[in-house]
Write a protein that holds these residues in place. Structure first.
Motif, short mmCIF file in Angstrom:
data_model
loop_
_atom_site.label_atom_id
_atom_site.label_comp_id
_atom_site.label_asym_id
_atom_site.label_seq_id
_atom_site.Cartn_x
_atom_site.Cartn_y
_atom_site.Cartn_z
N ASP A 1 46.88 46.31 44.61
CA ASP A 1 46.25 45.23 43.85
C ASP A 1 44.97 44.76 44.55
N THR A 2 44.12 45.71 44.93
CA THR A 2 42.89 45.35 45.65
C THR A 2 41.64 45.93 45.02
N SER A 3 41.76 46.52 43.83
CA SER A 3 40.56 47.03 43.17
C SER A 3 39.72 45.86 42.67
N PHE A 4 38.47 46.15 42.37
CA PHE A 4 37.55 45.11 41.90
C PHE A 4 36.79 45.66 40.71
N ALA A 5 36.67 44.86 39.67
CA ALA A 5 36.23 45.34 38.36
C ALA A 5 34.73 45.63 38.30
N TRP A 6 34.36 46.39 37.26
CA TRP A 6 32.95 46.71 37.00
C TRP A 6 32.13 45.43 36.82
N HIS A 7 31.06 45.32 37.57
CA HIS A 7 30.21 44.13 37.46
C HIS A 7 28.82 44.43 38.03
N GLN A 8 27.91 43.55 37.76
CA GLN A 8 26.64 43.48 38.48
C GLN A 8 26.73 42.29 39.43
N ASP A 9 26.14 42.38 40.59
CA ASP A 9 26.12 41.21 41.45
C ASP A 9 25.40 40.05 40.76
N SER A 10 24.40 40.37 39.97
CA SER A 10 23.71 39.33 39.19
C SER A 10 24.64 38.63 38.21
N GLY A 11 25.74 39.29 37.84
CA GLY A 11 26.70 38.69 36.92
C GLY A 11 27.41 37.49 37.52
N TYR A 12 27.37 37.35 38.84
CA TYR A 12 27.96 36.18 39.50
C TYR A 12 26.91 35.09 39.76
N VAL B 1 32.28 38.97 31.22
CA VAL B 1 33.40 38.16 30.77
C VAL B 1 34.42 38.10 31.91
N ALA B 2 35.12 36.98 32.02
CA ALA B 2 36.06 36.79 33.12
C ALA B 2 37.41 37.41 32.81
N ASP B 3 37.96 38.15 33.77
CA ASP B 3 39.33 38.66 33.64
C ASP B 3 40.28 37.48 33.84
N PRO B 4 41.20 37.24 32.92
CA PRO B 4 42.04 36.05 32.99
C PRO B 4 43.04 36.06 34.15
N VAL B 5 43.32 37.22 34.71
CA VAL B 5 44.30 37.31 35.80
C VAL B 5 43.62 37.28 37.16
N THR B 6 42.61 38.13 37.35
CA THR B 6 41.99 38.28 38.67
C THR B 6 40.78 37.38 38.87
N PHE C 1 33.17 48.45 30.12
CA PHE C 1 34.50 48.83 29.67
C PHE C 1 34.54 50.29 29.21
N GLY C 2 33.55 51.07 29.66
CA GLY C 2 33.46 52.47 29.25
C GLY C 2 34.32 53.39 30.08
N SER C 3 34.16 54.69 29.88
CA SER C 3 35.02 55.69 30.50
C SER C 3 34.42 56.34 31.74
N ASP C 4 33.15 56.10 32.02
CA ASP C 4 32.53 56.70 33.20
C ASP C 4 33.19 56.12 34.45
N PRO C 5 33.76 56.96 35.33
CA PRO C 5 34.43 56.43 36.52
C PRO C 5 33.48 55.99 37.62
N ILE D 1 25.42 48.38 38.04
CA ILE D 1 26.83 48.18 37.72
C ILE D 1 27.68 48.95 38.74
N HIS D 2 28.69 48.28 39.29
CA HIS D 2 29.53 48.92 40.30
C HIS D 2 30.92 48.30 40.30
N ARG D 3 31.83 48.99 40.94
CA ARG D 3 33.20 48.52 41.11
C ARG D 3 33.69 49.04 42.45
N SER D 4 34.89 48.70 42.83
CA SER D 4 35.50 49.31 44.01
C SER D 4 36.97 49.59 43.74
#
Length: 256
Positions: A120-131, A173-178, A185-189, A208-211
């Motif tokens: 439970d340590t992954s982090f969702a797709w985002h831009q740093d500018s999104g924060y 958009v905010a994930d309601p859990v994390t 929300f696309g398929s490119d990994p 755009i990045h994730r971990s």
């Protein structure tokens, strides 16, 4: 400490700068020496303890995007550990900022990003500018590996400009859990960036990045330093968001 412009050959090559312009990122593999690495590692456990204490006081196991014993995003640790200023305002970061941002630069944000061995340590797709918000020039993120980074322990995955088609702020958009802010929300990994300890992944705040999750039994520690060419005001305010200590003026280090 006011110093003159560093005259050493830049770590950042013309080819790296061209890649930053066209794809939004470049990587400096293994550029930090053991002394710099140990300085940055010295604040990692402190950053965890500080957040755990805040969760204890609040009687919770999650605060914002932090989860006890799993993932930690602890910011402005250099206020508590001023020795970190030697790195944040030192030659290595001055070199990178001059190359990417030019002769004027501010420290915008600083934080440790630490993942324990937990799925439970992954982090969702985002831009740093999104924060931040939509009304600012893209800034520079320096994602600094304090441990060898692999896909197994939670590497960063990038969507370069040519893969995302995006070069500017997009709505999150905010994930309601994390509580993660999510913009893709696309398929490119994405493109995994694996690198040895002491490497710096430099990318624009609109990339755009994730971990991934840390599936090993050891910590994965990253130090994040972000710099901008301007003072970015908080949304709906004239007050600055973040740190905004002046770093470079006319190409010279002016931070105290």
């Amino acid at each position: 400490m006011t110093t003159t412009t560093d005259t050493r050959a830049s770590l950042v090559t013309p080819e790296m700068l061209e890649q930053y312009r066209t794809e939004g990122y470049f990587v400096l593999p293994g550029v930090l020496g053991e002394e710099e690495l140990e300085l940055l590692r010295s604040g990692a456990q402190f950053s965890i303890d500080k957040l755990d204490a805040a969760m204890d006081e609040a009687g919770v196991d999650r605060i914002g995007i932090n989860a006890r014993g799993k993932r930690y995003f602890s910011n402005f640790i250099y206020h508590d550990r001023p020795e970190l200023r030697r790195f944040l305002f030192g030659d290595t970061m001055a070199d990178i900022c001059r190359a990417v941002l030019g002769d004027s630069a501010y420290l915008f944000w600083e934080q440790y990003v630490i993942k324990a061995g937990d799925p439970d340590t992954s982090f969702a797709w985002h831009q740093d500018s999104g924060y931040v918000h939509e009304d600012h020039e893209p800034y520079l993120t320096c994602w600094i590996a304090l441990d060898d980074v692999t896909e197994e322990n939670g590497s960063v995955y990038l969507l370069p400009y040519s893969r995302s088609g995006i070069r500017s702020y997009i709505k999150h958009v905010a994930d309601p859990v994390t509580n993660d802010q999510v913009c893709y929300f696309g398929s490119d990994p994405g493109m995994p960036v694996t690198a040895p300890a002491g490497s710096i992944v430099c990318f624009s705040s609109v990339v755009i990045h994730r971990s991934g999750a840390n599936t090993t039994d050891r910590m994965r520690r990253v130090y994040l330093a972000q710099y901008s060419s301007e003072v970015i005001p908080a949304k709906g305010s004239t007050e600055p968001q973040g740190s905004f200590e002046r770093f470079l003026d006319g190409g010279e280090v002016v931070a105290e």
